[in-house]
Write a protein that holds these residues in place. Sequence first.
Motif, short mmCIF file in Angstrom:
data_model
loop_
_atom_site.label_atom_id
_atom_site.label_comp_id
_atom_site.label_asym_id
_atom_site.label_seq_id
_atom_site.Cartn_x
_atom_site.Cartn_y
_atom_site.Cartn_z
N PHE A 15 5.37 -7.83 -2.12
CA PHE A 15 4.07 -7.91 -1.95
C PHE A 15 3.58 -7.85 -4.04
CE2 PHE A 15 4.09 -6.47 2.19
CZ PHE A 15 3.46 -6.68 2.57
N ALA A 16 2.70 -8.67 -3.68
CA ALA A 16 1.84 -8.43 -5.15
C ALA A 16 1.05 -8.07 -5.37
CB ALA A 16 2.59 -10.40 -5.83
N GLY A 17 0.35 -6.90 -5.35
CA GLY A 17 -1.08 -7.20 -4.47
C GLY A 17 -0.28 -6.74 -3.53
N PRO A 18 -2.10 -7.34 -2.66
CA PRO A 18 -1.91 -7.57 -0.97
C PRO A 18 -1.31 -8.60 -0.95
CG PRO A 18 -4.33 -7.96 -2.21
CD PRO A 18 -3.17 -7.81 -3.64
N LYS A 19 -0.52 -9.60 -1.30
CA LYS A 19 -0.04 -10.91 -1.11
C LYS A 19 1.30 -10.72 -1.33
CE LYS A 19 0.12 -15.89 -1.70
NZ LYS A 19 -0.26 -15.13 -0.57
N ALA A 185 -8.81 -4.63 11.03
CA ALA A 185 -9.36 -5.90 11.06
C ALA A 185 -10.36 -6.71 9.35
CB ALA A 185 -10.05 -6.35 12.24
N PRO A 186 -10.62 -5.35 8.76
CA PRO A 186 -11.44 -6.36 7.84
C PRO A 186 -10.32 -6.44 6.69
CG PRO A 186 -12.71 -4.65 8.38
CD PRO A 186 -11.46 -4.31 9.07
N TRP A 187 -8.83 -5.30 6.05
CA TRP A 187 -8.09 -5.54 5.49
C TRP A 187 -7.46 -6.40 5.38
CZ3 TRP A 187 -4.59 -0.38 6.99
CH2 TRP A 187 -5.66 0.57 6.87
N PRO A 188 -6.90 -7.00 4.09
CA PRO A 188 -5.95 -8.16 3.81
C PRO A 188 -5.35 -8.64 4.21
CG PRO A 188 -6.13 -6.62 2.00
CD PRO A 188 -6.57 -5.72 3.04
N LYS A 189 -5.49 -10.34 4.82
CA LYS A 189 -4.64 -10.44 6.04
C LYS A 189 -3.33 -9.84 5.71
CE LYS A 189 -2.72 -14.79 7.69
NZ LYS A 189 -2.94 -16.27 7.62
N VAL A 191 -1.14 -7.59 4.04
CA VAL A 191 -1.05 -5.85 4.30
C VAL A 191 -1.33 -6.39 5.99
CG1 VAL A 191 -2.22 -4.22 4.07
CG2 VAL A 191 -1.47 -5.52 1.61
N ARG A 192 -2.09 -6.28 6.57
CA ARG A 192 -2.73 -5.90 7.93
C ARG A 192 -1.91 -6.87 9.09
NH1 ARG A 192 -6.63 -9.08 8.23
NH2 ARG A 192 -5.76 -10.85 9.50
N ASN A 193 -1.15 -7.81 8.94
CA ASN A 193 0.16 -8.31 9.59
C ASN A 193 1.48 -7.43 9.86
OD1 ASN A 193 -1.88 -10.03 10.02
ND2 ASN A 193 -1.16 -11.84 9.19
N HIS A 194 1.73 -7.38 8.36
CA HIS A 194 2.21 -5.96 7.91
C HIS A 194 2.72 -4.94 8.73
CE1 HIS A 194 6.58 -6.11 6.15
NE2 HIS A 194 6.50 -4.49 6.48
#
Length: 219
Positions: A15-19, A185-189, A191-194
Motif C-alpha cells: 500500500f502507498a497510503g490508502p491505495k 463502507a466509508p473507508w478508502p476502497k 483498504v476496505r476491500n482488503h
Amino acid sequence: MSNLSEFRRESYTAFAGPKSIACGELSEVALKAKVALGRNANAQILIFNDLTSELVEIDFRGTPAHVLQRIGNRSLNAESISEPIQPDTETRRPGRPKLGVVAREVTLLPRHWEWLANQPGGASVALRKLVEHARQANQSHDLRRRSQESAYRFLSSMAGNKPGFEEAIRALFAGKQKRFHEIVAPWPKDVRNHAEKLVAAACVEPDANHDEQIGRAHV
C-alpha cells in the motif's frame, strides 16, 4: 472466502497510503513499491504478508537489483533458520522404527497414569491419540482465531485512525461480518476491500458438526 487459503504465505500486498499498488510475490511487490517511491519519495509504503498481515520491511536503497539481492539473501537466511536440526545418527537396532517421536516429561495425577496404563498400546499411544483428536477438534477454531488476528493486524496498521475503527474491531471478534461491512463502507476502497477479504475468513463459524464428531471419537 471461507478461509485464508486464497492468501498464500508467499503472497504480499503493498500500500502507498490508502491505495493498493501491488500484490504478488515479494520480489515483484518490492519492485513496484520502489517505483512508487521513485515517483514520490515521501510516499508511505507498507507491505503486508497476505496470510498473517505482518509488516515486511524492505531496504529500498540502491538499484532494483540491489533490492532483489537483499530480498534473496533474507529468504536464504530464513530457510537456514527454519531448517530442523537433525538428531545425532544412532545405530539402528532391531525392532519398530522410532517414527520421529520425541521424549519429554509429562506430569499427571496418579489416576491419569492408571487410566493411561490400561489403554490399548499403553500410555504413549493413548496420549498421542488424545493429542491428535484435540488438534483436529480445535482446527476450525484455531483457523478462525488466526484469521481474526491477521485482520486485526491489518486494521490496526491501515485503519487505526478511521471513524468506527473500534466498533469495527468489536464486530470482527464478534463474528458480525454484515455489521463490519456497514462500518467500513466509508473507508478508502482498497483498504476496505482488503480488510473485507480478511474479515470474511475471520467470521466463518466453526464446523460444529465436524468438531462434535471428532469429540466423540474413541481413544
